[in-house]
Scaffold this motif. Sequence first.
Motif, mmCIF file in Angstrom:
data_model
loop_
_atom_site.group_PDB
_atom_site.id
_atom_site.type_symbol
_atom_site.label_atom_id
_atom_site.label_comp_id
_atom_site.label_asym_id
_atom_site.label_seq_id
_atom_site.Cartn_x
_atom_site.Cartn_y
_atom_site.Cartn_z
ATOM 1 N N ILE A 7 0.845 -1.203 0.000
ATOM 2 C CA ILE A 7 0.000 0.000 0.000
ATOM 3 C C ILE A 7 0.881 1.254 0.000
ATOM 4 O O ILE A 7 0.652 2.202 -0.751
ATOM 5 C CB ILE A 7 -0.977 -0.005 1.206
ATOM 6 N N GLU A 8 1.916 1.209 0.860
ATOM 7 C CA GLU A 8 2.836 2.353 0.945
ATOM 8 C C GLU A 8 3.453 2.649 -0.418
ATOM 9 O O GLU A 8 3.502 3.790 -0.870
ATOM 10 C CB GLU A 8 3.968 2.050 1.944
ATOM 11 N N PHE A 10 2.399 1.743 -3.346
ATOM 12 C CA PHE A 10 1.371 2.177 -4.287
ATOM 13 C C PHE A 10 1.038 3.660 -4.090
ATOM 14 O O PHE A 10 0.965 4.434 -5.047
ATOM 15 C CB PHE A 10 0.116 1.320 -4.093
ATOM 16 N N LEU A 11 0.875 4.059 -2.826
ATOM 17 C CA LEU A 11 0.560 5.458 -2.529
ATOM 18 C C LEU A 11 1.676 6.381 -2.989
ATOM 19 O O LEU A 11 1.441 7.417 -3.597
ATOM 20 C CB LEU A 11 0.354 5.651 -1.023
ATOM 21 N N GLU A 12 2.914 5.958 -2.682
ATOM 22 C CA GLU A 12 4.050 6.812 -3.035
ATOM 23 C C GLU A 12 4.163 6.991 -4.548
ATOM 24 O O GLU A 12 4.443 8.092 -5.019
ATOM 25 C CB GLU A 12 5.344 6.257 -2.431
ATOM 26 N N ILE B 146 -6.206 10.397 -6.125
ATOM 27 C CA ILE B 146 -4.873 10.804 -5.643
ATOM 28 C C ILE B 146 -4.502 12.167 -6.227
ATOM 29 O O ILE B 146 -4.057 13.065 -5.514
ATOM 30 C CB ILE B 146 -3.798 9.741 -5.994
ATOM 31 N N PHE B 165 9.476 13.612 -2.601
ATOM 32 C CA PHE B 165 9.227 12.553 -3.589
ATOM 33 C C PHE B 165 9.777 12.860 -4.984
ATOM 34 O O PHE B 165 10.191 11.953 -5.691
ATOM 35 C CB PHE B 165 7.724 12.257 -3.709
ATOM 36 N N LYS B 193 0.363 11.399 3.809
ATOM 37 C CA LYS B 193 0.196 10.024 3.331
ATOM 38 C C LYS B 193 -0.939 9.320 4.074
ATOM 39 O O LYS B 193 -1.757 8.614 3.484
ATOM 40 C CB LYS B 193 1.508 9.240 3.529
ATOM 41 N N LEU B 196 -4.310 10.452 2.836
ATOM 42 C CA LEU B 196 -4.629 9.887 1.530
ATOM 43 C C LEU B 196 -5.080 8.438 1.683
ATOM 44 O O LEU B 196 -6.048 8.000 1.049
ATOM 45 C CB LEU B 196 -3.401 9.981 0.605
ATOM 46 N N LYS B 197 -4.389 7.724 2.553
ATOM 47 C CA LYS B 197 -4.751 6.325 2.826
ATOM 48 C C LYS B 197 -6.190 6.267 3.352
ATOM 49 O O LYS B 197 -7.000 5.466 2.905
ATOM 50 C CB LYS B 197 -3.792 5.783 3.898
ATOM 51 N N LEU B 200 -8.705 6.872 0.582
ATOM 52 C CA LEU B 200 -8.844 5.717 -0.319
ATOM 53 C C LEU B 200 -9.596 4.579 0.352
ATOM 54 O O LEU B 200 -10.439 3.925 -0.270
ATOM 55 C CB LEU B 200 -7.462 5.248 -0.797
ATOM 56 N N PHE B 201 -9.310 4.369 1.631
ATOM 57 C CA PHE B 201 -9.989 3.273 2.338
ATOM 58 C C PHE B 201 -11.464 3.597 2.600
ATOM 59 O O PHE B 201 -12.281 2.717 2.803
ATOM 60 C CB PHE B 201 -9.274 2.940 3.652
ATOM 61 N N ILE B 210 -6.283 -3.725 -1.743
ATOM 62 C CA ILE B 210 -5.064 -4.529 -1.639
ATOM 63 C C ILE B 210 -4.979 -5.502 -2.818
ATOM 64 O O ILE B 210 -3.936 -5.657 -3.440
ATOM 65 C CB ILE B 210 -5.004 -5.260 -0.279
ATOM 66 N N ILE B 213 -3.993 -3.559 -5.861
ATOM 67 C CA ILE B 213 -2.563 -3.206 -5.864
ATOM 68 C C ILE B 213 -1.733 -4.417 -6.280
ATOM 69 O O ILE B 213 -0.782 -4.298 -7.043
ATOM 70 C CB ILE B 213 -2.150 -2.678 -4.467
#
Lengths: 140, 215
Positions: A7-8, A10-12, B146, B165, B193, B196-197, B200-201, B210, B213
């Motif tokens: 997940i990390e 993917f987010l990055e 995103i 980044f 971060k 954002l997580k 999305l969740f 998951i 991904i």
Amino acid sequence: MNDFNKIEEFLESGIKESLTESTSLNFTEKLMREVEMAKEFAKQDKKTYKLLNFIIAGVITVIITSGVMLAYLLGGEGADENPGGFIAGTKDLFNGLSAKVFGLFGISLSGDAIMYVFFAGAAIIMFSLIDRFVLKKSYN
Amino acid sequence: MNEVNPEILSRIRQGETNLFKEIVDIYKDRAFSLTIKILKNREESEDALQESFLRLFRAISSDSYEAKAKFSTYFYTIVYNTAVDYYRKYNSGSFNVTSIEIHEANYNDGDELTRDFEPNVDRSLYDTESMSTERNIETAEVTSIIRGYINTIPQQYSVILNMFFINELSHEEISTILKIPLGTVKNRIFRAKEKLKEILFREFNKEELIEYIKV
């Protein structure tokens, strides 16, 4: 790789993708033209700086040389006729200084020699001050 | 990230101006991403970036860049400072990367990140029960969430995220360039971060995400 790391990652990668922007297509070309111009200006500035250095050094040298020569000529004639005058006084001052300061070290230097050294020093100091506070400020 | 070869710098100093193009090509897009986060306008950002590269060129040519400093840190410091100068020129106030204005009375930690963002996912477009995972979560939906989130977070976050980044600067380097505490830098990256997580969740089922991904 566990789910958390996935997940990390993917987010990055999503964040990176969203943050990335691109310059316009002719950006480099335009910039390189400006860089060439900046280089040319820097060359011209360097030339002007050197020329100004030369002129200032010349003017200072002429002023100091004329001053010293004038003092020597007038001092030679006027000192006898006018013993209390400015030139004779200056000569006396340098003679006295020379005797006192260099006498301590057992060195004997004439007042004239000290005067030349003094003027040369003054010229160097003047030149470096002009260079530092006027020329370098204008051309950097 | 590729650091610039000192040999190139020395040759530029000796007059091989065309080699400066190599530096421009390496850094222009990453640096542009940073200036646009500050200025929010393409034209002004390109002008600011051009000025940054010219400042860099003058520094290399006049020998005022000392190889003691890491090249990228030195360059991004110029880029950031130039963009802030341009910001002052085009805006009445000064650019503030330190504090975040909070207007809401019932403010919760991290609320400022989503103040201007509303995720827009039209669930009616697909039936989550019957469709396979890959089709349930459309790539475009995730990407758009995103992107929308990143584009609306305050500059106090986006500048730091970009430096971390895209410009690949360390927490310490960011802290030095922005003159803010190291803890603030780490905290903002973490919070951005996490938020954002969380979004999305909220929009997608965790397991589905998951699975998506993994695919």
